[in-house]
Write a protein that holds these residues in place. Structure first.
Motif, PDB file in Angstrom:
ATOM      1  N   PRO A  58     -10.260   5.561 -14.170  1.00 20.97           N
ATOM      2  CA  PRO A  58      -9.138   4.707 -12.756  1.00 20.97           C
ATOM      3  C   PRO A  58      -8.529   4.966 -11.657  1.00 20.97           C
ATOM      4  O   PRO A  58      -7.840   6.000 -12.049  1.00 20.97           O
ATOM      5  CB  PRO A  58      -8.535   3.740 -14.560  1.00 20.97           C
ATOM      6  N   GLY A  59      -7.736   3.725 -10.972  1.00 28.78           N
ATOM      7  CA  GLY A  59      -7.206   3.969  -9.743  1.00 28.78           C
ATOM      8  C   GLY A  59      -5.832   4.197 -10.292  1.00 28.78           C
ATOM      9  O   GLY A  59      -5.260   3.433 -11.542  1.00 28.78           O
ATOM     10  N   PHE A  60      -4.684   4.839  -9.568  1.00 28.59           N
ATOM     11  CA  PHE A  60      -4.116   5.472 -10.215  1.00 28.59           C
ATOM     12  C   PHE A  60      -2.542   4.094 -10.240  1.00 28.59           C
ATOM     13  O   PHE A  60      -2.916   2.967  -9.253  1.00 28.59           O
ATOM     14  CB  PHE A  60      -3.268   6.254  -9.948  1.00 28.59           C
ATOM     15  N   ILE A  61      -1.559   3.802 -10.948  1.00 32.03           N
ATOM     16  CA  ILE A  61      -0.685   2.970 -10.930  1.00 32.03           C
ATOM     17  C   ILE A  61       0.800   3.710 -10.729  1.00 32.03           C
ATOM     18  O   ILE A  61       1.336   4.337 -11.637  1.00 32.03           O
ATOM     19  CB  ILE A  61      -0.722   2.233 -13.434  1.00 32.03           C
ATOM     20  N   ASP A  62       0.761   3.256 -10.011  1.00 34.71           N
ATOM     21  CA  ASP A  62       2.829   3.294  -8.973  1.00 34.71           C
ATOM     22  C   ASP A  62       3.236   2.766  -9.683  1.00 34.71           C
ATOM     23  O   ASP A  62       3.648   2.412  -9.514  1.00 34.71           O
ATOM     24  CB  ASP A  62       3.022   4.126  -7.908  1.00 34.71           C
ATOM     25  N   CYS A  63       4.494   3.510 -11.130  1.00 35.22           N
ATOM     26  CA  CYS A  63       5.277   3.085 -11.971  1.00 35.22           C
ATOM     27  C   CYS A  63       6.595   1.789 -10.922  1.00 35.22           C
ATOM     28  O   CYS A  63       7.414   1.559 -11.713  1.00 35.22           O
ATOM     29  CB  CYS A  63       5.406   3.593 -12.762  1.00 35.22           C
ATOM     30  N   HIS A  64       6.881   3.114  -9.828  1.00 33.81           N
ATOM     31  CA  HIS A  64       8.238   2.817  -9.226  1.00 33.81           C
ATOM     32  C   HIS A  64       7.915   2.650  -7.614  1.00 33.81           C
ATOM     33  O   HIS A  64       8.329   3.969  -7.129  1.00 33.81           O
ATOM     34  CB  HIS A  64       9.170   4.048  -9.676  1.00 33.81           C
ATOM     35  N   ASN A  65       7.707   1.587  -6.535  1.00 31.07           N
ATOM     36  CA  ASN A  65       7.908   1.177  -5.275  1.00 31.07           C
ATOM     37  C   ASN A  65       8.635   0.210  -4.711  1.00 31.07           C
ATOM     38  O   ASN A  65       9.092   0.075  -5.459  1.00 31.07           O
ATOM     39  CB  ASN A  65       6.386   1.300  -5.465  1.00 31.07           C
ATOM     40  N   HIS A  66       8.666   1.082  -3.026  1.00 35.00           N
ATOM     41  CA  HIS A  66       9.752  -0.044  -2.592  1.00 35.00           C
ATOM     42  C   HIS A  66       8.863  -0.378  -1.590  1.00 35.00           C
ATOM     43  O   HIS A  66       9.367  -0.551  -0.410  1.00 35.00           O
ATOM     44  CB  HIS A  66      10.876   0.876  -2.092  1.00 35.00           C
ATOM     45  N   GLY A  67       7.749  -1.201  -1.771  1.00 34.53           N
ATOM     46  CA  GLY A  67       7.634  -1.127  -0.545  1.00 34.53           C
ATOM     47  C   GLY A  67       6.421  -2.521  -0.545  1.00 34.53           C
ATOM     48  O   GLY A  67       5.686  -3.195   0.191  1.00 34.53           O
ATOM     49  N   LEU A  69       8.318  -5.100   1.073  1.00 36.23           N
ATOM     50  CA  LEU A  69       9.022  -5.939   1.892  1.00 36.23           C
ATOM     51  C   LEU A  69       8.160  -5.143   3.330  1.00 36.23           C
ATOM     52  O   LEU A  69       7.095  -5.102   3.923  1.00 36.23           O
ATOM     53  CB  LEU A  69      10.387  -6.393   1.984  1.00 36.23           C
ATOM     54  N   GLY A  70       9.095  -4.082   3.970  1.00 38.59           N
ATOM     55  CA  GLY A  70       8.633  -3.631   4.508  1.00 38.59           C
ATOM     56  C   GLY A  70       7.464  -2.833   4.890  1.00 38.59           C
ATOM     57  O   GLY A  70       6.450  -1.964   5.500  1.00 38.59           O
ATOM     58  N   GLY A  71       6.878  -2.165   3.299  1.00 37.67           N
ATOM     59  CA  GLY A  71       5.745  -1.397   3.026  1.00 37.67           C
ATOM     60  C   GLY A  71       4.416  -3.146   3.616  1.00 37.67           C
ATOM     61  O   GLY A  71       3.349  -1.894   4.048  1.00 37.67           O
ATOM     62  N   THR A  72       4.629  -3.727   3.834  1.00 35.60           N
ATOM     63  CA  THR A  72       3.624  -4.960   4.098  1.00 35.60           C
ATOM     64  C   THR A  72       3.303  -4.954   5.393  1.00 35.60           C
ATOM     65  O   THR A  72       2.392  -4.762   6.612  1.00 35.60           O
ATOM     66  CB  THR A  72       4.269  -6.504   4.673  1.00 35.60           C
ATOM     67  N   ARG A  73       4.587  -3.642   6.682  1.00 31.39           N
ATOM     68  CA  ARG A  73       4.022  -3.250   7.508  1.00 31.39           C
ATOM     69  C   ARG A  73       2.571  -2.874   8.457  1.00 31.39           C
ATOM     70  O   ARG A  73       2.549  -1.487   7.225  1.00 31.39           O
ATOM     71  CB  ARG A  73       5.132  -2.737   8.484  1.00 31.39           C
ATOM     72  N   ILE A  74       2.257  -2.836   9.567  1.00 35.30           N
ATOM     73  CA  ILE A  74       0.633  -2.681   9.383  1.00 35.30           C
ATOM     74  C   ILE A  74       0.982  -0.702   9.722  1.00 35.30           C
ATOM     75  O   ILE A  74       1.795  -0.412  10.719  1.00 35.30           O
ATOM     76  CB  ILE A  74      -0.388  -3.052  10.724  1.00 35.30           C
ATOM     77  N   GLY A  75       0.135   0.293   9.261  1.00 30.79           N
ATOM     78  CA  GLY A  75       0.083   1.484   9.266  1.00 30.79           C
ATOM     79  C   GLY A  75      -0.822   2.008  10.722  1.00 30.79           C
ATOM     80  O   GLY A  75      -1.099   0.794  11.467  1.00 30.79           O
ATOM     81  N   LYS A  76      -0.543   2.831  11.109  1.00 33.06           N
ATOM     82  CA  LYS A  76      -1.520   3.582  12.087  1.00 33.06           C
ATOM     83  C   LYS A  76      -3.199   3.816  11.553  1.00 33.06           C
ATOM     84  O   LYS A  76      -3.449   3.626  12.743  1.00 33.06           O
ATOM     85  CB  LYS A  76      -1.281   5.106  12.169  1.00 33.06           C
ATOM     86  N   ARG A  77      -3.430   3.740  10.294  1.00 30.83           N
ATOM     87  CA  ARG A  77      -4.916   3.780   9.970  1.00 30.83           C
ATOM     88  C   ARG A  77      -5.351   2.288   9.885  1.00 30.83           C
ATOM     89  O   ARG A  77      -6.483   1.677   9.181  1.00 30.83           O
ATOM     90  CB  ARG A  77      -4.740   4.439   8.264  1.00 30.83           C
ATOM     91  N   GLY A  78      -4.652   1.209  10.793  1.00 34.79           N
ATOM     92  CA  GLY A  78      -4.751   0.122  10.377  1.00 34.79           C
ATOM     93  C   GLY A  78      -4.354  -1.123   8.750  1.00 34.79           C
ATOM     94  O   GLY A  78      -4.986  -2.561   8.730  1.00 34.79           O
ATOM     95  N   ILE A  79      -3.977  -0.598   8.443  1.00 31.62           N
ATOM     96  CA  ILE A  79      -3.600  -1.703   6.512  1.00 31.62           C
ATOM     97  C   ILE A  79      -1.518  -1.423   6.433  1.00 31.62           C
ATOM     98  O   ILE A  79      -1.734  -0.361   7.594  1.00 31.62           O
ATOM     99  CB  ILE A  79      -4.357  -0.746   5.296  1.00 31.62           C
ATOM    100  N   PRO A  80      -1.490  -1.461   5.693  1.00 34.21           N
ATOM    101  CA  PRO A  80      -0.245  -2.022   5.491  1.00 34.21           C
ATOM    102  C   PRO A  80       0.091  -0.681   5.036  1.00 34.21           C
ATOM    103  O   PRO A  80      -0.404   0.261   3.756  1.00 34.21           O
ATOM    104  CB  PRO A  80       0.438  -2.720   4.549  1.00 34.21           C
ATOM    105  N   VAL A  81       1.390   0.212   4.756  1.00 29.44           N
ATOM    106  CA  VAL A  81       1.753   1.202   5.019  1.00 29.44           C
ATOM    107  C   VAL A  81       2.111   1.839   3.863  1.00 29.44           C
ATOM    108  O   VAL A  81       2.241   2.727   3.284  1.00 29.44           O
ATOM    109  CB  VAL A  81       3.148   1.911   5.980  1.00 29.44           C
ATOM    110  N   ALA A  82       2.109   0.908   2.794  1.00 27.99           N
ATOM    111  CA  ALA A  82       2.833   0.955   1.754  1.00 27.99           C
ATOM    112  C   ALA A  82       1.277   0.392   1.121  1.00 27.99           C
ATOM    113  O   ALA A  82       1.337   2.455  -0.076  1.00 27.99           O
ATOM    114  CB  ALA A  82       3.891   0.158   0.856  1.00 27.99           C
ATOM    115  N   CYS A  83       0.621   0.204   1.476  1.00 33.86           N
ATOM    116  CA  CYS A  83      -1.292   0.184   0.862  1.00 33.86           C
ATOM    117  C   CYS A  83      -1.381   2.449   1.095  1.00 33.86           C
ATOM    118  O   CYS A  83      -2.422   2.520   1.020  1.00 33.86           O
ATOM    119  CB  CYS A  83      -1.771  -1.245   1.221  1.00 33.86           C
ATOM    120  N   GLU A  84      -1.833   1.925   2.767  1.00 32.43           N
ATOM    121  CA  GLU A  84      -2.087   3.388   2.742  1.00 32.43           C
ATOM    122  C   GLU A  84      -1.152   4.258   2.508  1.00 32.43           C
ATOM    123  O   GLU A  84      -2.395   5.502   1.710  1.00 32.43           O
ATOM    124  CB  GLU A  84      -1.344   3.753   4.911  1.00 32.43           C
ATOM    125  N   ASN A  85      -0.028   4.558   2.030  1.00 28.22           N
ATOM    126  CA  ASN A  85       0.265   5.314   1.050  1.00 28.22           C
ATOM    127  C   ASN A  85      -0.377   5.734  -0.147  1.00 28.22           C
ATOM    128  O   ASN A  85      -0.571   6.628  -0.766  1.00 28.22           O
ATOM    129  CB  ASN A  85       1.615   5.891   0.625  1.00 28.22           C
TER     130      ASN A  85
END
Length: 546
Positions: A58-67, A69-85
């Motif tokens: 199963p995909g992992f669950i990050d139990c504590h994240n701060h993405g 708001l600013g995590g919605t900014r598009i990162g260098k790989r073309g998706i939101p930076v929080a999602c990219e990480n």
């Protein structure tokens, strides 16, 4: 689309079933066959992936994240930076609104000030906030995440809305106001979080905490997820307060980013674990951690709570005042018994690393230490008032927009906590702006946990359980257990080579050994390369009855 994954080593996530070889067939967003796929079904697959013995989990669950708001900014790989990480590390679900700092509720006239408060932790969205409640925030957020996201209701957000950033415990009538806000917002949240080192939750007491937990649980079952008041010299007292509030409030207890700060406190590990176990004897309990000896947070946390009440302008005025500066220095030099003194439990200014700054201000100090700031300004005695004064100048120059990495821990303590069967994994991933140097945990936590499991003798079936099914059950989310009919949010990784590759000097290096990720059946990582989906498949996580 029908996708066939052949020759996988399947780890279901239940924590008891041994890994077994098999295939999996995905039809749309669900797994239709697992283990053995009939030839008549597999022959019509639109896409076939040879797992070559890699683990399908199963995909992992990050139990504590701060993405959120600013995590919605598009990162260098073309998706939101929080999602990219997240995706690079095999994470398909993120829990935000942590540390009591949820993006809502917020009063319209407080939006700008609150956005600035959250900016060092959560980044900025590049536009004015338009929401006041969690449902309104979700409406804004819709379509902006590739991964799924759940949100805790934050204590500081509730307190700020109801009574402002006041420097005192709430009176009974104010607690009732906060209870009303909690009951209104609770249906839309996963649990109730607090950050007892952050404004204004830092000014609350145990009675207030218990009342708000009770209000949340009057609406729906939910856990209490605290950043406790002190993780160093007064860690035992802080745990007693938080666990006591959870028990009094009638909810579950989730100990956030579990750690012990400062060399003089490492020998408290047995007592800390005993208190975790005591919590579990009274209420459902779980812990989470990132697998590092250093933490990270907003830079203003190094200053005493006494000076952080009111608006940001009022806080800045303290940092500009010679009288306040001298008082702040004396507080910092006094130790950690009465407050979470980062400079003290990190061993001084040289133990605090600079992870983020205001763009264009102090760029040369990114990745350096606060001690380097003092020395560069001519003050080599890092215990002196002059050195601390130079650091306060640095914060003023940066308009408080500083994030830090706090080097406070030791490896034996980290490893012992990691081995706990009730220990889930998180990133506590902050969202600094472009060109900054965040903590490597944002990408490294989950691959590092898999490496630790391999090297420290934790069974694969156990660590996968702790990163998937266990936390989802604790959060009252749909189970990600691999079985026919399950949601196809999955990760495919090499159990022999998976590991983190980044570090404090270069935090953006992707991990090794994580090859494929699916979210609701949509491929978002293929042979370790991000695949930009259209539309984004991420959803808001909702609790379900258990």
């Amino acid at each position: 689309m029908r996708q066939l994954i052949r020759n996988a080593l399947i780890v279901t996530g239940d924590g008891t079933t041994d890994p077994f070889p098999g295939d999996a067939l995905i039809d749309g967003e669900r797994i239709t066959h697992l283990g053995t796929v009939p030839e008549i079904e597999s022959s019509g697959a639109d896409r076939v992936i040879d797992a070559a013995g890699r683990v399908l989990a199963p995909g992992f669950i990050d139990c504590h994240n701060h993405g959120a708001l600013g995590g919605t900014r598009i990162g260098k790989r073309g998706i939101p930076v929080a999602c990219e990480n997240a995706i690079l590390a095999g994470v398909t679900k993120r829990i935000c609104g942590t540390d009591g700092l949820s993006p809502a509720p917020v009063a319209e006239d407080q939006r700008e000030d609150y956005a600035l408060l959250l900016k060092p932790l959560d980044g900025e969205i590049g536009e004015p906030w338009t929401w006041s409640t969690l449902p309104e925030f979700y409406a804004w957020h819709r379509g902006r995440s590739v991964t799924d996201m759940g949100v805790h209701l934050g204590h500081s957000a509730v307190r700020r809305l109801a009574i402002g950033n006041v420097k005192r415990p709430a009176v009974a009538s104010e607690v009732k106001l906060m209870e009303e806000v909690v009951r209104r917002e609770a249906p839309h949240a996963i649990g109730f979080s607090t950050g007892l080192i952050y404004n204004p939750a830092v000014y609350s007491d145990q009675k207030e905490l218990a009342a708000l937990i009770r209000a949340f649980n009057s609406v729906k079952p939910g856990g209490f997820f605290p950043h406790i008041r002190n993780e160093s010299d007064a860690i035992l007292e802080a745990l007693k307060e938080a666990i006591g509030a959870a028990i009094d409030g009638g909810g579950a207890y989730g100990n956030e980013h579990s750690k012990i700060g400062g060399p003089r406190n490492y020998d408290k590990i047995g007592q800390v674990e005993g208190m975790f176990d005591q919590a579990a004897d009274n209420v459902p309990a779980m812990e989470n951690m990132y697998i590092y000896t250093a933490g990270s947070t907003t830079g203003d946390a190094i200053f005493p709570p006494e000076f952080r009440s009111g608006s940001r302008d009022e806080f800045l005025s303290h940092l500009k005042s010679p009288t306040s500066r001298r008082a702040i220095y004396e507080w910092i030099r006094s130790g950690s018994a009465t407050w979470e003194n980062f400079v003290d439990f990190c061993g001084g200014l040289q133990g605090v690393q600079i992870a983020g700054i205001k763009e264009g201000v102090g760029d040369e100090f990114l990745g350096k230490r606060l001690g380097d700031v003092a020395r560069a300004r001519g003050f080599p005695d890092l215990d002196s008032f002059e050195a601390h004064n130079a650091v306060m100048d640095f914060f003023v120059d940066n308009d408080l927009l500083v994030t830090i990495i706090s080097h406070h821990g030791d490896e034996p303590t980290v490893q012992r906590l990691f081995k706990r069967k009730t220990m889930a994994i998180c990133t506590d991933g902050l969202m600094p702006g472009p060109g900054q140097k965040p903590h490597p945990r944002s990408i490294g936590s989950f691959p590092k946990a898999l490496r630790y499991a391999r090297e420290l003798g934790v069974e694969l079936k156990e660590i996968v359980h702790r990163m998937t099914v266990m936390p989802c059950a604790f959060f009252h989310l749909e189970s990600p257990l691999l079985r026919p009919g399950a949601d196809a949010s999955l990760v495919l990784f090499d159990p022999e080579t998976v590991r983190e590759m980044n570090d404090y000097d270069d935090p953006y290096i992707p991990p090794q050994g994580i090859g494929h990720v699916w979210i609701h059946g949509v491929p978002v990582l293929q042979e370790a390369e991000i695949k930009v989906p259209d539309p984004y498949p991420g959803r808001i996580l909702r609790t379900v009855a258990h």
